[in-house]
Scaffold this active site. Structure first.
Site, PDB file in Angstrom:
ATOM      1  N   TYR A 147       0.791  -1.228   0.000  1.00 14.86           N
ATOM      2  CA  TYR A 147       0.000   0.000   0.000  1.00 14.86           C
ATOM      3  C   TYR A 147       0.828   1.285   0.000  1.00 14.86           C
ATOM      4  CZ  TYR A 147      -4.573  -2.189   0.637  1.00 14.86           C
ATOM      5  OH  TYR A 147      -5.753  -2.893   0.454  1.00 14.86           O
ATOM      6  N   LYS A 198       3.016 -15.110   3.470  1.00 12.48           N
ATOM      7  CA  LYS A 198       3.209 -15.969   2.291  1.00 12.48           C
ATOM      8  C   LYS A 198       4.711 -16.114   2.093  1.00 12.48           C
ATOM      9  CE  LYS A 198       1.678 -18.267  -1.266  1.00 12.48           C
ATOM     10  NZ  LYS A 198       1.096 -19.616  -1.096  1.00 12.48           N
ATOM     11  N   ASP A 231      -2.965 -18.699   2.338  1.00 15.17           N
ATOM     12  CA  ASP A 231      -3.925 -19.538   1.607  1.00 15.17           C
ATOM     13  C   ASP A 231      -4.519 -20.602   2.532  1.00 15.17           C
ATOM     14  OD1 ASP A 231      -1.331 -20.567   1.635  1.00 15.17           O
ATOM     15  OD2 ASP A 231      -1.356 -21.313  -0.424  1.00 15.17           O
ATOM     16  N   ASP A 255      -6.658  -6.788   4.499  1.00 21.81           N
ATOM     17  CA  ASP A 255      -7.802  -6.186   3.803  1.00 21.81           C
ATOM     18  C   ASP A 255      -8.753  -7.284   3.336  1.00 21.81           C
ATOM     19  OD1 ASP A 255      -9.375  -4.235   2.416  1.00 21.81           O
ATOM     20  OD2 ASP A 255      -8.422  -4.896   0.556  1.00 21.81           O
ATOM     21  N   ASP A 259     -12.829  -8.643   4.976  1.00 27.35           N
ATOM     22  CA  ASP A 259     -14.136  -8.789   4.308  1.00 27.35           C
ATOM     23  C   ASP A 259     -14.645 -10.230   4.438  1.00 27.35           C
ATOM     24  OD1 ASP A 259     -13.736  -6.133   3.479  1.00 27.35           O
ATOM     25  OD2 ASP A 259     -14.656  -6.484   1.523  1.00 27.35           O
TER      26      ASP A 259
HETATM   27  C1  IPM Z   1     -10.545  -0.828   3.398  1.00 28.11           C
HETATM   28  C2  IPM Z   1     -10.638  -0.455   1.938  1.00 28.11           C
HETATM   29  C3  IPM Z   1      -9.398   0.325   1.507  1.00 28.11           C
HETATM   30  C4  IPM Z   1      -8.195  -0.571   1.698  1.00 28.11           C
HETATM   31  C5  IPM Z   1      -9.462   0.872   0.061  1.00 28.11           C
HETATM   32  C6  IPM Z   1     -10.642   1.780  -0.130  1.00 28.11           C
HETATM   33  C7  IPM Z   1      -8.206   1.571  -0.365  1.00 28.11           C
HETATM   34  O1  IPM Z   1     -10.848  -1.580   1.161  1.00 28.11           O
HETATM   35  O2  IPM Z   1     -10.444   0.078   4.240  1.00 28.11           O
HETATM   36  O3  IPM Z   1     -10.613  -2.019   3.706  1.00 28.11           O
HETATM   37  O4  IPM Z   1      -7.869  -1.384   0.837  1.00 28.11           O
HETATM   38  O5  IPM Z   1      -7.584  -0.468   2.765  1.00 28.11           O
HETATM   39 MN    MN Z   2     -11.217  -3.394   2.309  1.00 21.90          MN
END
Ligand code: IPM
Ligand code: MN
Ligand code: NAD
Length: 364
Positions: A147, A198, A231, A255, A259
Site C-alpha cells: 500500500y 506468504k 492460503d 484487507d 471482508d
Molecule cells: C478498506 C478499503 C481500503 C483498503 C481501500 C478503499 C483503499 O478496502 O479500508 O478495507 O484497501 O484499505
Molecule cells: Mn477493504
C-alpha cells in the site's frame, strides 16, 4: 472549566467527522446520533466538526486531503470518525488514496483493528456454527506492504508495458504490529495469536515477518503462537473459525481477510474497524466502502459505523458508553430492528433512531 447542571466538571473530546462518499455519509450521520445519545448523560461530552473531503469536493475544486489537514487534526482533535470514500465518477480513486490512505500513513495509524464477532448464529453462512465459533480480531498492518505507493509504470498503453508495485516491509513496521497483536491478546486474555504470511513464495519480505514473529513470540510465553500461510489460513477460517482469536497479517492480506471475516459474522454492514496508533489521534470507520448501488436509498446498515464509533470511545477511554452502544447493536440485530441486509425491515435512519433511543434509555 465549564460546569454542567450538577456542577460536575465537564471534559470535552473533539471528534473530526469525515463522512466521505456514498453510504459513508448516511452511516456516519446515524453513528453521530448514537454517539450523542450514548454520551448525553456522561461527564465527558463529545464535540463534532465535519469535513467535506470526498469525491464531491474533489470534483468541484480538486481538493483531496488539504495540506494543513494532518497538523490541524493532530492539534485540534482527539479522534476521527470516517465514513467511506469511493465514487464511480473518480475511476482513478485518487481522492480515496490521498484521503484515507493518506491519513493512515501521515498519522502513522499502523494498526488496523478489525473485530469479527458473530452476534446472532442465524447470520453466519457457515453451517452449525454459533457465536463462540466466530469471534476473533484481525490485526492488519496498516502503513506498509503493497500500500505504500512505491513503483511505477513504463511504456504505459503499449504492448510492452511494465507495471511495478513494491511490497515494503520494514523491521520496525513488522515488529510493532506483531507486538501489538501479542499485547492485544495479553490485555484481552485471548490466549492465542496466529501470524499469517506468504513467506514460502515472498522469500524476502515475508521471511522478515517469519523471523520477527519467532523473536517476538518468546516474550509472550503464556500465549500460544502459530503460523499459517495465508492460503491455508483463509481455508481454516472458513472450515473452523473457532480456532482463531487474534490473527496478525500484512496490509493486503488483512484487507481481504477482513471482508471474509465480516461475511462470516453477518456481512459488511456490521463490521467495524479502528485505524490506530496507540496513545495518539486515531481514525475509526466501518470496514465497508461507499457502496454506490445502495447510496441515497436509506438502505445501508449503520451498525458497522456505530460499532466503529464504540471502538473510538474505547480509544478515548470512554468504556461505559462504548459498551452501551455495543449492547444496543446486539439487541437490535438479535431482534431484527435493523436494515434489510440482515433480514430487518428498517431503513438506515430508522435503525439509527432505534439505536440512539436505546442508548439514551439504557445509559452506561
Ligand atoms: C478498506 C478499503 C481500503 C483498503 C481501500 C478503499 C483503499 O478496502 O479500508 O478495507 O484497501 O484499505
Ligand atoms: Mn477493504
Ligand atoms: P463496498 O463495501 O462499498 O460494498 C460491497 C457490497 O457490500 C455492497 O454492494 C453491499 O451489498 C454490501 N454493503 C456494504 N456496506 C453495506 C452496508 N452498510 N449495509 C448493507 N450492505 C452493505 O465495496 P465495493 O463495492 O467493492 O466498493 C465501492 C467503493 O467503495 C469503491 O470505490 C471502493 O474503493 C470503496 N471502498 C472504500 C472503503 C473505505 O473507505 N474504507 C472500503 C472499501 C471500499
Amino acid at each position: 472549566m465549564p460546569m454542567n447542571s450538577s456542577a460536575t466538571p465537564v471534559a470535552t473530546k473533539r471528534i473530526a467527522v469525515i463522512p466521505g462518499d456514498g453510504i459513508g455519509t448516511e452511516v456516519t450521520r446515524e453513528a453521530v446520533k448514537v454517539l450523542k445519545g450514548a454520551t448525553s448523560a456522561q461527564p465527558t461530552q463529545l464535540e463534532f466538526a465535519e469535513f467535506d473531503w470526498g469525491a464531491e469536493r474533489y470534483l468541484r475544486d480538486g481538493t483531496t486531503l488539504p495540506p494543513e489537514a494532518v497538523g490541524m487534526l493532530r492539534r485540534d482533535f482527539d479522534a476521527i470518525l470516517f465514513g467511506a470514500v469511493g465514487d464511480p465518477r473518480v475511476p482513478s480513486n485518487k481522492h480515496a488514496a490521498d484521503i484515507l490512505l493518506g491519513l493512515r500513513a501521515k498519522l502513522d495509524l499502523y494498526v488496523n483493528l478489525r473485530p469479527v464477532e458473530l452476534i446472532d448464529a442465524a447470520l453466519t453462512p457457515l453451517r452449525d456454527r454459533g457465536t463462540n465459533d466466530v469471534n476473533f480480531v484481525v490485526v492488519r498492518e496498516n502503513t506498509e506492504g503493497l500500500y505504500v505507493g512505491m513503483g511505477g509504470q513504463f511504456q504505459r498503453g503499449t504492448p510492452h508495458e511494465v507495471a511495478v508495485q513494491e511490497d515494503v516491509n520494514t523491521r520496525r513496521g513488522v515488529e510493532r504490529i506483531i507486538r501489538y497483536a501479542f499485547d492485544y491478546a495479553r490485555e484481552h486474555n485471548l490466549g492465542r495469536v496466529c501470524m499469517s504470511d506468504k513467506s514460502n513464495a515472498l522469500t524476502y519480505g515475508h521471511e522478515l515477518w517469519q523471523r520477527v514473529f519467532s523473536q517476538v513470540k518468546v516474550e509472550y510465553p503464556e500465549i500460544e503462537s502459530r503460523h499459517l500461510y495465508i492460503d491455508a489460513l483463509v481455508m481454516e477460517v472458513v472450515r473452523d473459525p473457532g480456532q482463531f482469536r487474534v490473527i496478525v497479517t500484512c496490509n493486503l492480506f488483512g484487507d481481504i481477510l477482513s471482508d471474509l471475516g465480516a461475511q462470516l459474522a453477518g456481512g459488511l454492514g456490521l463490521a467495524p474497524s479502528g485505524n490506530i496508533h496507540p496513545g495518539r489521534i486515531s481514525l475509526f470507520e466501518p470496514v465497508h466502502g461507499s457502496a454506490p448501488t445502495l447510496a441515497g436509498k436509506n438502505l445501508a446498515n449503520p451498525a458497522g459505523a456505530v460499532l466503529a464509533s464504540a471502538l473510538m470511545l474505547d480509544h478515548l477511554g470512554l468504556a461505559g458508553p462504548a459498551e452501551a452502544m455495543r449492547e444496543a447493536v446486539q439487541t437490535a440485530v438479535r431482534a431484527k430492528h435493523m436494515t434489510v441486509d440482515i433480514g430487518g425491515t428498517l431503513g438506515t435512519r430508522e435503525a439509527g433512531d432505534w439505536l440512539a433511543d436505546f442508548v439514551t434509555k439504557n445509559p452506561a
